[in-house]
Design a protein around this motif. Structure first.
Motif, PDB file in Angstrom:
ATOM      1  N   ILE A 191       0.940  -1.343  -0.058  1.00 55.73           N
ATOM      2  CA  ILE A 191      -0.016   0.103   0.082  1.00 55.73           C
ATOM      3  C   ILE A 191       0.817   1.254  -0.083  1.00 55.73           C
ATOM      4  CG2 ILE A 191      -1.839   1.203   1.288  1.00 55.73           C
ATOM      5  CD1 ILE A 191      -2.663  -1.266   2.456  1.00 55.73           C
ATOM      6  N   ILE A 232       0.574   5.183   0.401  1.00 56.40           N
ATOM      7  CA  ILE A 232      -0.383   6.329   0.485  1.00 56.40           C
ATOM      8  C   ILE A 232       0.556   7.463   0.255  1.00 56.40           C
ATOM      9  CG2 ILE A 232      -1.488   7.409   2.455  1.00 56.40           C
ATOM     10  CD1 ILE A 232      -1.551   4.814   3.915  1.00 56.40           C
ATOM     11  N   HIS A 290      -6.006   2.064  -7.886  1.00 56.34           N
ATOM     12  CA  HIS A 290      -5.481   3.461  -7.757  1.00 56.34           C
ATOM     13  C   HIS A 290      -6.646   4.194  -7.447  1.00 56.34           C
ATOM     14  CE1 HIS A 290      -3.344   7.352  -7.984  1.00 56.34           C
ATOM     15  NE2 HIS A 290      -4.672   7.783  -8.179  1.00 56.34           N
ATOM     16  N   ILE A 291      -6.837   4.893  -5.969  1.00 59.87           N
ATOM     17  CA  ILE A 291      -7.944   5.440  -5.743  1.00 59.87           C
ATOM     18  C   ILE A 291      -7.224   6.813  -5.257  1.00 59.87           C
ATOM     19  CG2 ILE A 291      -9.362   5.609  -3.599  1.00 59.87           C
ATOM     20  CD1 ILE A 291      -9.263   2.274  -3.681  1.00 59.87           C
ATOM     21  N   VAL A 301     -10.938   5.879   1.586  1.00 65.98           N
ATOM     22  CA  VAL A 301     -10.475   4.649   2.662  1.00 65.98           C
ATOM     23  C   VAL A 301     -11.600   3.492   2.420  1.00 65.98           C
ATOM     24  CG1 VAL A 301     -10.105   3.791   5.180  1.00 65.98           C
ATOM     25  CG2 VAL A 301      -8.954   5.915   3.924  1.00 65.98           C
ATOM     26  N   GLU A 359     -13.259   2.728  -0.079  1.00 63.78           N
ATOM     27  CA  GLU A 359     -13.063   2.128  -1.279  1.00 63.78           C
ATOM     28  C   GLU A 359     -11.835   1.172  -1.254  1.00 63.78           C
ATOM     29  OE1 GLU A 359     -15.026   4.859  -4.540  1.00 63.78           O
ATOM     30  OE2 GLU A 359     -13.034   5.041  -4.239  1.00 63.78           O
ATOM     31  N   CYS A 360     -10.918   1.626  -0.548  1.00 63.80           N
ATOM     32  CA  CYS A 360      -9.529   0.871  -0.243  1.00 63.80           C
ATOM     33  C   CYS A 360     -10.023  -0.540   0.354  1.00 63.80           C
ATOM     34  CB  CYS A 360      -8.733   1.424   0.569  1.00 63.80           C
ATOM     35  SG  CYS A 360      -7.505   2.914  -0.425  1.00 63.80           S
ATOM     36  N   LEU A 372      -1.532  -1.329  -4.087  1.00 61.80           N
ATOM     37  CA  LEU A 372      -2.683  -0.361  -3.742  1.00 61.80           C
ATOM     38  C   LEU A 372      -2.132   1.140  -3.415  1.00 61.80           C
ATOM     39  CD1 LEU A 372      -5.732   0.747  -3.289  1.00 61.80           C
ATOM     40  CD2 LEU A 372      -5.318   0.109  -0.777  1.00 61.80           C
ATOM     41  N   GLN A 373      -2.647   2.036  -4.359  1.00 63.06           N
ATOM     42  CA  GLN A 373      -1.996   3.221  -4.581  1.00 63.06           C
ATOM     43  C   GLN A 373      -3.276   4.054  -3.899  1.00 63.06           C
ATOM     44  OE1 GLN A 373       1.203   3.843  -7.936  1.00 63.06           O
ATOM     45  NE2 GLN A 373      -0.722   5.087  -8.087  1.00 63.06           N
ATOM     46  N   LEU A 374      -3.087   4.759  -2.604  1.00 60.32           N
ATOM     47  CA  LEU A 374      -4.114   5.758  -2.059  1.00 60.32           C
ATOM     48  C   LEU A 374      -3.535   7.134  -2.276  1.00 60.32           C
ATOM     49  CD1 LEU A 374      -6.622   6.746  -0.424  1.00 60.32           C
ATOM     50  CD2 LEU A 374      -5.292   5.823   1.365  1.00 60.32           C
ATOM     51  N   LEU A 400      -8.042   2.858   7.898  1.00 57.19           N
ATOM     52  CA  LEU A 400      -7.388   2.092   6.733  1.00 57.19           C
ATOM     53  C   LEU A 400      -6.654   0.855   7.655  1.00 57.19           C
ATOM     54  CD1 LEU A 400      -6.772   0.928   4.090  1.00 57.19           C
ATOM     55  CD2 LEU A 400      -4.924   2.627   3.972  1.00 57.19           C
TER      56      LEU A 400
END
Length: 474
Positions: free
Chosen positions: A21, A23, A123-124, A172, A174-175, A189-191, A243
């Motif tokens: 992840i 962030i 990606h979010i 978060v 959606e993550c 995962l990119q937040l 998260l």
């Protein structure tokens, strides 16, 4: 295909491959978190994450604004290779600055490379690698899932005025949905958050803990810039805490590597659209967003991977940067990048796991445009960090500044005249590097320490652009 089939038949091979992840906050300064010494803003969750992992004090991004900084994390390469010199804006503004209009999707990147190792990718949040100027959407780059972004908070009359304030919570949610859906498949995962970039408008509930920071005390009716900024950063921290708690509830925390960082240093209060975000802290460093002094490019860097990354460690010696992210996670995931994709960064996996040693490659930066705001932060056009030394210079040598960055954090004592041999060595390296970059227009005030017009767009023509004007400051 054979590799993916082998993984399907032998899922135990995934055991050593972490979920990942990344962030990325927006315009968060080195000194804006409690674990980096901030005494005003409450960030208990990120402080806890630092205690559970390692906090790096010398973590750099590879540009002093958002789009090029993001490109470096995403590709492992200096953004100027891709003609990303400043933030992506309209096509007309990009063209005037000699920039591309988007990062080309065929460039090997974190999403596409992780997919080759069997990862599911998402990606979010904020993107800012070109879709706002007509380029491909994020899913064209190898993401299996693309969530809510800044575009969903458009400024139309029906838009929620608190969208930005609520955006991290939305992201978060959606993550966690993505992570749960991933099941036993490893994920990348990119937040990338919108906060604390301007314009900030926290909800009354978010503001309440900071009533004491109103302009003239708790009974004053108007919020101060610091109250608004602190409320926004604390909500960012709260949502990251959600998260982390959700990750633990899903049983994913033990084998998940998490990086928390920021795309550049804090905004300058004098910039016209800075709003309340201009009170962020660069810690002890000179420079803010757009500057190549430390405060513009040195940012928080917190990494956690339980049982792998040492807990409670504060790493003061190792120098890490955004371009190191992709080569490092490729090694961890067992990915061999294409032979024609040369990383400008280096694999620092051993540093994450507890070792500490000098970099094998120096870090280099360029900034071709005007820097508005306080003249004190107006850096030269080029910079290089090699070991303890940092050199900043203009290509024509109208300014040459050398600092022992471990002893002079604020970059006040220019020792160039005392170390001509070091100046020449570093100048040769950064000049040779700059000559390999795509040519393009430069602002006439680039690299100058001038009084300027704080908060105003620069109206002078770019070099080589006739009467065309520089873009508005962003």
């Amino acid at each position: 295909m054979r590799f993916i089939l082998l993984l399907a038949l032998c899922p135990s091979l995934f055991a050593a491959r972490p979920n990942i992840i990344f962030i990325l906050a927006d315009d968060l300064g080195w000194g804006d978190l409690g674990c980096y010494g901030n005494k005003t803003i409450q960030t208990p969750n990120l402080d806890a994450m630092a205690k559970q992992g390692t906090l790096f004090t010398q973590f750099y991004v590879n540009a002093s604004v958002c789009s090029p900084s993001r490109c470096a994390f995403f590709t492992g390469q200096y953004p100027s290779r891709h003609r990303i010199h400043g933030h992506y804006a309209t096509k007309q503004q990009n063209d005037a600055r000699g920039m591309s209009n988007w990062l080309e999707p065929q460039v090997p990147n974190a999403a596409s490379l992780m997919k080759t190792a069997g990862y599911t990718t998402a990606h979010i949040g904020k993107w800012h690698l070109g879709s706002n100027s007509g380029g491909p959407p994020p899913d064209a780059y190898g993401f299996d899932f693309v969530g809510t972004s800044e575009k969903d908070g458009a400024n139309g009359p029906a838009a929620d005025p608190y969208f930005r304030a609520k955006s991290t919570a939305i992201f978060v949610d959606e993550c966690l949905q993505f992570i749960e859906k991933a099941g036993d498949t490893p994920f990348y995962l990119q937040l990338w958050t919108l906060v604390p970039h301007a314009t900030l408008n926290p909800t009354p509930e978010q503001m309440a803990p900071y009533a004491r920071l109103r302009a003239n005390g708790k009974d004053f009716p108007h919020a101060s810039a610091m109250q608004i900024f602190a409320a926004s950063v604390t909500d960012l921290d709260t949502q990251i805490g959600r998260l982390l708690a959700g990750l633990e509830k899903l049983g994913k925390d033990e084998n998940t590597l998490i990086l928390f960082s920021s795309d550049n240093g804090p905004e300058d209060i004098h910039i016209g659209n800075a709003g309340h975000s201009g009170v962020g802290s660069a810690g002890p460093f000179r420079g803010r967003k757009r500057s190549l002094y430390e405060g513009g490019i040195r940012v928080p860097g917190i990494l956690r991977w339980p049982g792998k990354i040492p807990a409670g460690r504060i790493e003061d010696k190792a120098i890490m940067a955004g371009v190191d992210w992709l080569p490092t996670i490729c090694k961890l995931a067992g990915v061999t990048p294409p032979a024609d994709h040369t990383f400008d960064g280096e694999d620092v996996g051993d540093v994450l796991l507890g070792q500490s040693h000098p970099r094998t490659k120096p870090l280099m930066w360029e900034w071709r445009f005007n820097i508005s705001g306080e003249p004190f932060h107006h850096s030269p056009e080029l910079a290089i960090r090699d070991g303890d030394w940092k050199l900043l210079m203009n290509p024509d040598r109208s300014r040459v500044e050398l600092y022992d960055i471990t002893k002079d954090l604020t970059q006040l004592n220019n020792v160039a005249e005392h170390h001509p041999d070091i100046v020449e060595k570093l100048a040769a390296q950064v000049t040779t590097w700059a000559k390999t970059l795509p040519s393009g227009p430069r602002d006439p005030t680039a690299g100058q320490m001038h009084s300027g017009m704080p908060g105003k767009p620069d109206s002078r023509p770019l070099k080589g652009q006739g009467k065309k004007k520089n873009e508005p400051v962003k």
